[in-house]
Design an enzyme around this catalytic site. Structure first.
Site, mmCIF file in Angstrom:
data_model
loop_
_atom_site.group_PDB
_atom_site.id
_atom_site.type_symbol
_atom_site.label_atom_id
_atom_site.label_comp_id
_atom_site.label_asym_id
_atom_site.label_seq_id
_atom_site.Cartn_x
_atom_site.Cartn_y
_atom_site.Cartn_z
ATOM 1 N N ASN A 219 1.153 -1.384 -0.287
ATOM 2 C CA ASN A 219 0.139 0.313 0.339
ATOM 3 C C ASN A 219 0.661 1.317 0.046
ATOM 4 O O ASN A 219 2.417 1.099 -0.007
ATOM 5 C CB ASN A 219 -1.347 -0.433 0.762
ATOM 6 C CG ASN A 219 -0.225 0.186 2.688
ATOM 7 O OD1 ASN A 219 0.624 0.496 2.654
ATOM 8 N ND2 ASN A 219 -0.661 -1.331 3.001
ATOM 9 N N ASP A 288 -4.670 -5.889 5.375
ATOM 10 C CA ASP A 288 -5.304 -6.291 4.974
ATOM 11 C C ASP A 288 -5.928 -7.881 4.448
ATOM 12 O O ASP A 288 -6.023 -9.082 5.323
ATOM 13 C CB ASP A 288 -6.516 -5.889 5.104
ATOM 14 C CG ASP A 288 -6.948 -4.262 6.146
ATOM 15 O OD1 ASP A 288 -6.638 -4.277 7.394
ATOM 16 O OD2 ASP A 288 -6.873 -3.263 5.585
ATOM 17 N N LYS A 346 -13.003 1.021 16.140
ATOM 18 C CA LYS A 346 -11.631 0.583 16.390
ATOM 19 C C LYS A 346 -11.349 0.635 17.863
ATOM 20 O O LYS A 346 -10.586 -0.187 18.846
ATOM 21 C CB LYS A 346 -10.737 1.005 15.556
ATOM 22 C CG LYS A 346 -10.846 0.389 13.978
ATOM 23 C CD LYS A 346 -10.293 0.935 13.203
ATOM 24 C CE LYS A 346 -10.547 0.679 11.870
ATOM 25 N NZ LYS A 346 -10.081 1.444 10.547
HETATM 26 O O1 C5P Z 1 -8.684 -2.822 11.570
HETATM 27 P P1 C5P Z 1 -8.052 -1.461 10.818
HETATM 28 O O2 C5P Z 1 -6.656 -1.431 9.419
HETATM 29 O O3 C5P Z 1 -8.605 -0.341 10.264
HETATM 30 O O4 C5P Z 1 -7.162 -0.929 12.305
HETATM 31 C C1 C5P Z 1 -5.974 0.787 11.744
HETATM 32 C C2 C5P Z 1 -4.898 0.189 13.005
HETATM 33 O O5 C5P Z 1 -5.077 -1.607 13.392
HETATM 34 C C3 C5P Z 1 -3.721 0.135 13.373
HETATM 35 O O6 C5P Z 1 -3.927 0.950 14.242
HETATM 36 C C4 C5P Z 1 -2.989 -0.520 12.642
HETATM 37 O O7 C5P Z 1 -1.328 -0.732 12.761
HETATM 38 C C5 C5P Z 1 -3.270 -1.554 13.248
HETATM 39 N N1 C5P Z 1 -3.041 -2.841 11.980
HETATM 40 C C6 C5P Z 1 -3.049 -4.084 12.809
HETATM 41 N N2 C5P Z 1 -2.956 -5.018 11.984
HETATM 42 C C7 C5P Z 1 -3.981 -5.391 11.036
HETATM 43 C C8 C5P Z 1 -4.518 -4.416 10.708
HETATM 44 C C9 C5P Z 1 -4.032 -3.052 11.043
HETATM 45 O O8 C5P Z 1 -2.284 -3.953 14.216
HETATM 46 N N3 C5P Z 1 -3.429 -6.590 10.592
#
Ligand code: C5P
Length: 408
Positions: A219, A288, A346
């Site tokens: 990304n 993701d 979140k």
């Molecule tokens: O769920 P989302 O990706 O939107 O959440 C963002 C937060 O979660 C950020 O702090 C990111 O570093 C963390 N994150 C994580 N592991 C993932 C996805 C997001 O630690 N697989």
């Protein structure tokens, strides 16, 4: 991938650049132990030996312990070409002379620059520490006392000496401070601030998920914000481990960096680092989804359409929270709309203590130097304003430190 083991001491000197000056005295052997102790806390050390020092210990010993060639003279053309003595003086965050002989102290008082070590002390803008070591009568001599008084007035920091049995058979003051005491004085020097003695982990940058040996899914995260946050937390005295996905950012001063590539690697490194952490900041833009299968050979461009089956990656913050319910956990939310709503979701679902949120898309945030940040916690929130990522990182680090102190 490399990560700090739980058995080694915390990397309180990570990335600190120290010139370790060794002068001629029997205590030079203790400087070898000091080099080792500084190194195991993550310091980068350049050993500089005077001619006298080499009569006691061979440079090779320090080379092996410090991982760098030892500098012994102003007149070594190859060494000077690699890093000139003025450059070396600028490079150093601190100069530590241990042992500092009576002769060396006298030469420092005079502002001599006729060997490499005195020249470095003269050219260095950073702090100079001396750990005197000599016979007790030499220590008690008026000349030495007066020299130390002058050095003190000039801001040279004196470590020791201790008192006790001396190698010459006498008993009294003049023994070099023990290596651990010198190391701890340096740790204290570098870790002033509200987060001194606090272990912090920051994840930053994107992750890269391989499709085949040459192609990856990734990304647009530049890692700028996470790196700036890591640097700002170290600036507050924190012992910071930065777990970084692929980025071109330079490692901030005083930060121990662990490079990773995939979300799985990042999770593994995070698990190790979280064991000794007090604060964990997830600033990484973790992919993701990743290809369910990674092809072992390059996929040929034969089919007109290529479908790739993707699977979810592990949620690092969630995994860390599950294992460490008491850890102070900070997350980031990058949203294209309904910022507070999504950020609070979140905050709750990952059981975070704090979440920093910003809007992304349409030229905002990613790979830009400016950002607008809001921070939320369960019963409150604050706008940190619009500023450079470095400034916002400082504001965020201060807020993290404040809320962490309140909780602990
Ligand atoms: O769920 P989302 O990706 O939107 O959440 C963002 C937060 O979660 C950020 O702090 C990111 O570093 C963390 N994150 C994580 N592991 C993932 C996805 C997001 O630690 N697989």
């Amino acid at each position: 991938m490399s990560a700090s083991s739980t058995n080694s001491p915390p990397l309180r000197l990570a990335g600190r650049r120290i010139v370790l000056g060794v002068t001629g005295g029997i205590a030079a052997y203790k400087a070898a132990e000091l080099a080792r102790r500084l190194k195991e806390m993550g310091a980068e050390i350049q050993v500089v030996m005077t001619e006298g020092a080499q009569q006691f210990v061979a440079p090779r010993t320090f080379q092996a312990l410090s991982g760098r060639s030892v500098r012994t003279t102003l007149w070594d053309e190859a060494a000077e070409a690699a890093m000139g003595h003025i450059e070396l003086a600028r490079w150093a965050d601190a100069v530590v002379v241990a042992p500092a002989s009576a002769d060396f102290l006298a030469r420092l008082v005079q502002g001599r620059a006729d060997d490499l070590l005195t020249t470095l002390c003269l050219a260095s803008a950073g702090p100079v520490f001396v750990a005197p070591a000599m016979n007790q009568k030499m220590w008690a001599h008026k000349a030495t006392r007066e020299n130390l008084a002058v050095l003190k007035k000039r801001g040279v920091r004196q470590l020791g000496p201790g008192s006790g049995d001396q190698a010459c058979g006498e008993v009294g003051p003049g023994r070099m401070f023990e290596p651990l005491a010198i190391r701890d004085a340096l740790v204290a020097h570098f870790s002033h601030g509200p987060l001194s003695n606090v272990n912090v982990v920051v994840t930053a940058g994107p992750t890269r998920e391989p499709l085949d040996p040459v192609r990856v899914f990734t990304n647009r995260s530049s890692g700028k914000m996470g790196f700036a946050v890591a640097g700002a937390l170290a600036g507050l005295g924190g012992t910071v481990t930065l777990i970084a996905g692929p980025t071109t950012q330079a490692t901030p001063r005083g930060v121990h960096r662990v490079d990773v590539e995939t979300a799985a690697d990042m999770l593994k490194a995070s698990r190790v680092a979280a064991r000794t952490a007090d604060i964990f900041v997830g600033a990484a833009a973790v992919a993701d989804y990743r290809p369910k299968k990674t092809a072992s050979a390059k996929i040929k461009k034969k089919a007109p359409v290529l479908s790739v089956l993707m699977e979810r990656t592990p949620d690092i913050l969630l995994a860390v929270r599950q294992r460490h319910p008491k850890l102070f956990l900070v997350g980031f939310a990058a949203e294209t709309e309904k910022l507070e709503y999504h950020a609070r979701q979140k905050l709750a679902s990952k059981k975070l203590d704090l979440i920093a949120a910003n809007l992304v898309g349409h030229g905002r945030a990613f790979d830009r130097d400016e950002n607008t940040l809001r921070v939320y916690w369960t019963r409150g929130g604050r706008a940190l304003g619009t500023a450079s990522k470095t400034d916002l990182a400082r504001r965020l680090a201060t807020l993290i430190a404040g809320r962490y102190r309140k909780k602990s």
